[in-house]
Design a protein around this motif. Structure first.
Motif, PDB file in Angstrom:
ATOM      1  N   GLY A  32      -4.346   6.710  -4.771  1.00 17.65           N
ATOM      2  CA  GLY A  32      -5.084   7.151  -3.611  1.00 17.65           C
ATOM      3  C   GLY A  32      -5.060   6.101  -2.509  1.00 17.65           C
ATOM      4  O   GLY A  32      -4.636   4.959  -2.708  1.00 17.65           O
ATOM      5  N   TYR A  33      -5.546   6.499  -1.347  1.00 22.71           N
ATOM      6  CA  TYR A  33      -5.495   5.612  -0.182  1.00 22.71           C
ATOM      7  C   TYR A  33      -6.325   4.345  -0.388  1.00 22.71           C
ATOM      8  O   TYR A  33      -5.847   3.234  -0.145  1.00 22.71           O
ATOM      9  CB  TYR A  33      -5.990   6.376   1.050  1.00 22.71           C
ATOM     10  N   TRP A  34      -7.546   4.484  -0.857  1.00 21.98           N
ATOM     11  CA  TRP A  34      -8.424   3.327  -1.002  1.00 21.98           C
ATOM     12  C   TRP A  34      -7.995   2.402  -2.129  1.00 21.98           C
ATOM     13  O   TRP A  34      -8.002   1.175  -1.945  1.00 21.98           O
ATOM     14  CB  TRP A  34      -9.874   3.786  -1.178  1.00 21.98           C
ATOM     15  N   PRO A  35      -7.596   2.916  -3.302  1.00 19.84           N
ATOM     16  CA  PRO A  35      -7.037   1.987  -4.302  1.00 19.84           C
ATOM     17  C   PRO A  35      -5.792   1.263  -3.808  1.00 19.84           C
ATOM     18  O   PRO A  35      -5.588   0.089  -4.135  1.00 19.84           O
ATOM     19  CB  PRO A  35      -6.705   2.917  -5.484  1.00 19.84           C
ATOM     20  N   ALA A  36      -4.965   1.965  -3.015  1.00 17.44           N
ATOM     21  CA  ALA A  36      -3.764   1.320  -2.470  1.00 17.44           C
ATOM     22  C   ALA A  36      -4.145   0.208  -1.495  1.00 17.44           C
ATOM     23  O   ALA A  36      -3.526  -0.868  -1.484  1.00 17.44           O
ATOM     24  CB  ALA A  36      -2.884   2.355  -1.772  1.00 17.44           C
ATOM     25  N   LEU A  37      -5.172   0.449  -0.681  1.00 23.83           N
ATOM     26  CA  LEU A  37      -5.635  -0.586   0.247  1.00 23.83           C
ATOM     27  C   LEU A  37      -6.152  -1.805  -0.520  1.00 23.83           C
ATOM     28  O   LEU A  37      -5.857  -2.945  -0.167  1.00 23.83           O
ATOM     29  CB  LEU A  37      -6.730  -0.023   1.157  1.00 23.83           C
ATOM     30  N   LEU A  38      -6.910  -1.542  -1.588  1.00 26.35           N
ATOM     31  CA  LEU A  38      -7.436  -2.642  -2.402  1.00 26.35           C
ATOM     32  C   LEU A  38      -6.304  -3.409  -3.070  1.00 26.35           C
ATOM     33  O   LEU A  38      -6.317  -4.655  -3.109  1.00 26.35           O
ATOM     34  CB  LEU A  38      -8.393  -2.084  -3.459  1.00 26.35           C
ATOM     35  N   MET A  39      -5.295  -2.670  -3.570  1.00 22.67           N
ATOM     36  CA  MET A  39      -4.145  -3.303  -4.190  1.00 22.67           C
ATOM     37  C   MET A  39      -3.411  -4.200  -3.175  1.00 22.67           C
ATOM     38  O   MET A  39      -3.029  -5.343  -3.488  1.00 22.67           O
ATOM     39  CB  MET A  39      -3.191  -2.225  -4.709  1.00 22.67           C
ATOM     40  N   ALA A  58      -3.167  -3.803   8.217  1.00 23.15           N
ATOM     41  CA  ALA A  58      -1.890  -3.079   8.130  1.00 23.15           C
ATOM     42  C   ALA A  58      -2.059  -1.726   7.449  1.00 23.15           C
ATOM     43  O   ALA A  58      -1.488  -0.721   7.888  1.00 23.15           O
ATOM     44  CB  ALA A  58      -0.872  -3.920   7.365  1.00 23.15           C
ATOM     45  N   THR A  59      -2.838  -1.683   6.372  1.00 23.26           N
ATOM     46  CA  THR A  59      -3.023  -0.431   5.639  1.00 23.26           C
ATOM     47  C   THR A  59      -3.841   0.563   6.448  1.00 23.26           C
ATOM     48  O   THR A  59      -3.601   1.775   6.389  1.00 23.26           O
ATOM     49  CB  THR A  59      -3.714  -0.702   4.287  1.00 23.26           C
ATOM     50  N   LEU A  60      -4.811   0.080   7.206  1.00 23.44           N
ATOM     51  CA  LEU A  60      -5.600   0.977   8.050  1.00 23.44           C
ATOM     52  C   LEU A  60      -4.757   1.579   9.169  1.00 23.44           C
ATOM     53  O   LEU A  60      -4.888   2.761   9.500  1.00 23.44           O
ATOM     54  CB  LEU A  60      -6.789   0.212   8.649  1.00 23.44           C
ATOM     55  N   TYR A  61      -3.880   0.765   9.743  1.00 23.33           N
ATOM     56  CA  TYR A  61      -3.122   1.198  10.915  1.00 23.33           C
ATOM     57  C   TYR A  61      -1.833   1.944  10.562  1.00 23.33           C
ATOM     58  O   TYR A  61      -1.325   2.731  11.361  1.00 23.33           O
ATOM     59  CB  TYR A  61      -2.795  -0.028  11.766  1.00 23.33           C
ATOM     60  N   ALA A  69       0.825  -1.208   0.000  1.00 25.74           N
ATOM     61  CA  ALA A  69       0.000   0.000   0.000  1.00 25.74           C
ATOM     62  C   ALA A  69       0.864   1.264   0.000  1.00 25.74           C
ATOM     63  O   ALA A  69       0.580   2.230  -0.725  1.00 25.74           O
ATOM     64  CB  ALA A  69      -0.924  -0.002   1.213  1.00 25.74           C
ATOM     65  N   LEU A  70       1.928   1.254   0.808  1.00 23.45           N
ATOM     66  CA  LEU A  70       2.836   2.399   0.851  1.00 23.45           C
ATOM     67  C   LEU A  70       3.479   2.637  -0.514  1.00 23.45           C
ATOM     68  O   LEU A  70       3.554   3.778  -0.995  1.00 23.45           O
ATOM     69  CB  LEU A  70       3.911   2.156   1.910  1.00 23.45           C
ATOM     70  N   HIS A  71       3.926   1.568  -1.156  1.00 19.84           N
ATOM     71  CA  HIS A  71       4.550   1.702  -2.478  1.00 19.84           C
ATOM     72  C   HIS A  71       3.556   2.241  -3.501  1.00 19.84           C
ATOM     73  O   HIS A  71       3.903   3.104  -4.314  1.00 19.84           O
ATOM     74  CB  HIS A  71       5.083   0.335  -2.926  1.00 19.84           C
ATOM     75  N   ALA A  72       2.325   1.746  -3.452  1.00 23.84           N
ATOM     76  CA  ALA A  72       1.310   2.213  -4.400  1.00 23.84           C
ATOM     77  C   ALA A  72       1.034   3.698  -4.226  1.00 23.84           C
ATOM     78  O   ALA A  72       0.831   4.429  -5.213  1.00 23.84           O
ATOM     79  CB  ALA A  72       0.025   1.408  -4.232  1.00 23.84           C
TER      80      ALA A  72
END
Length: 287
Positions: free
Chosen positions: A60-67, A203-206, A50-53
């Motif tokens: 964006g945050y939500w596409p990164a979380l989905l990825m 992990a992405t939420l926190y 998610a960080l790399h995305a």
């Protein structure tokens, strides 16, 4: 009262994250009956993807979380096929050693790809919400809402769908489920995929209120094991309740006792509760 409510908010935040990680761990344990130490690596990889995305690809945050969720779900399936499935008929010690080896492999890979430094994930949710005398960061509200929404969605999936019922049946009796036509390999892959998805989401939420680094999964997975032992090995309600217990204990303990002992509280609770109820809080609902 404002201080008390602030600690309740912090406890819900931690409890939501711990609960998600413990749910993924207990699902895999229900199928394999072997603790998956590599689950901490799934958690860590989810944060880094998610960080790399977000940083390298400007997502964006939500596409990164989905990825991250999709990537770690695929990683979970690959781990089940390549590491755990070949050892299904081996001694229980072999999958445990393999899971530790997989954890070390994932950490080494993350260090090669993203470095060993501590990193912080950006988030668009930087606002502060005032609720009476309570100061609430928007990211913490997001964590609480998203974590418990995922828990409810998982519960509905397992109890209201045929596919979810096959996971429950396999966890209760693998041989019996196979006899009635349930594909054990398919269910195992699906369980690892869901486990990876939950770890990546947690992990992405926190991550925006924490740090991202290769060893970040160590403490989280240790506490997740404490949670599933407290709740009863293999118990889904126990994983949720155990996560909340540890989250609230850490939050109130850090404020009223000392932040130096915050990470020890979970293990003190483990000793106390198992002394009173050795089978765990929800052992009757587990296998």
């Amino acid at each position: 009262m404002d201080v008390f409510l602030q600690q309740v908010l912090n406890g819900l935040t931690l409890g939501g994250i711990y609960g998600l990680v413990a749910l993924g761990l207990t699902l895999v344990y229900g199928i394999l009956h072997v603790p998956n130490f590599a689950h901490g690596g799934f958690y860590m990889i989810g944060a880094f993807v998610a960080l790399h995305a977000m940083v390298a690809w400007s997502w964006g945050y939500w596409p990164a979380l989905l990825m991250a969720a999709v990537a770690v779900a695929v990683l979970g399936i690959a781990s089940e096929r390549l590491v755990f499935n070949p050892l299904r008929k081996a001694s229980p010690l072999h999958p445990k050693i393999a899971s530790i080896g997989l954890l070390l492999f994932l950490e080494a890979g993350a260090q090669v790809l993203w470095g060993a430094d501590f990193q912080r994930m950006p988030t668009p949710y930087t606002s502060i919400i005032e609720m009476g005398g309570l100061t609430v960061p928007a990211q913490r509200l997001l964590i609480i809402a998203a974590a418990f929404a995922l828990m409810v969605a998982l519960h509905l999936f397992l109890t209201r769908t045929v596919t979810g019922s096959t996971i429950v049946a396999m966890a209760q009796n693998r041989e019996g489920a196979s006899l009635v036509g349930i594909d054990a390999n398919r269910v195992s892959m699906m369980t690892f995929a869901i486990s990876g998805l939950l770890a990546a989401a947690a992990a992405t939420l926190y991550a925006p209120i924490n740090l991202v680094y290769p060893a970040m999964g160590h403490l989280v997975i240790t506490k997740a094991f404490v949670i599933i032992i407290l709740g009863g090995m293999g118990s889904i309600p126990g994983a949720v309740l155990g996560g909340l217990i540890i989250g609230f204990a850490e939050s109130f303990g850090a404020y009223y006792i000392s932040t130096d002992y915050k990470d020890i509280i979970a293990f003190v609770l483990l000793v106390v509760i198992l002394s009173l109820r050795p089978q765990g809080l929800f052992a009757k609902r587990s296998r």
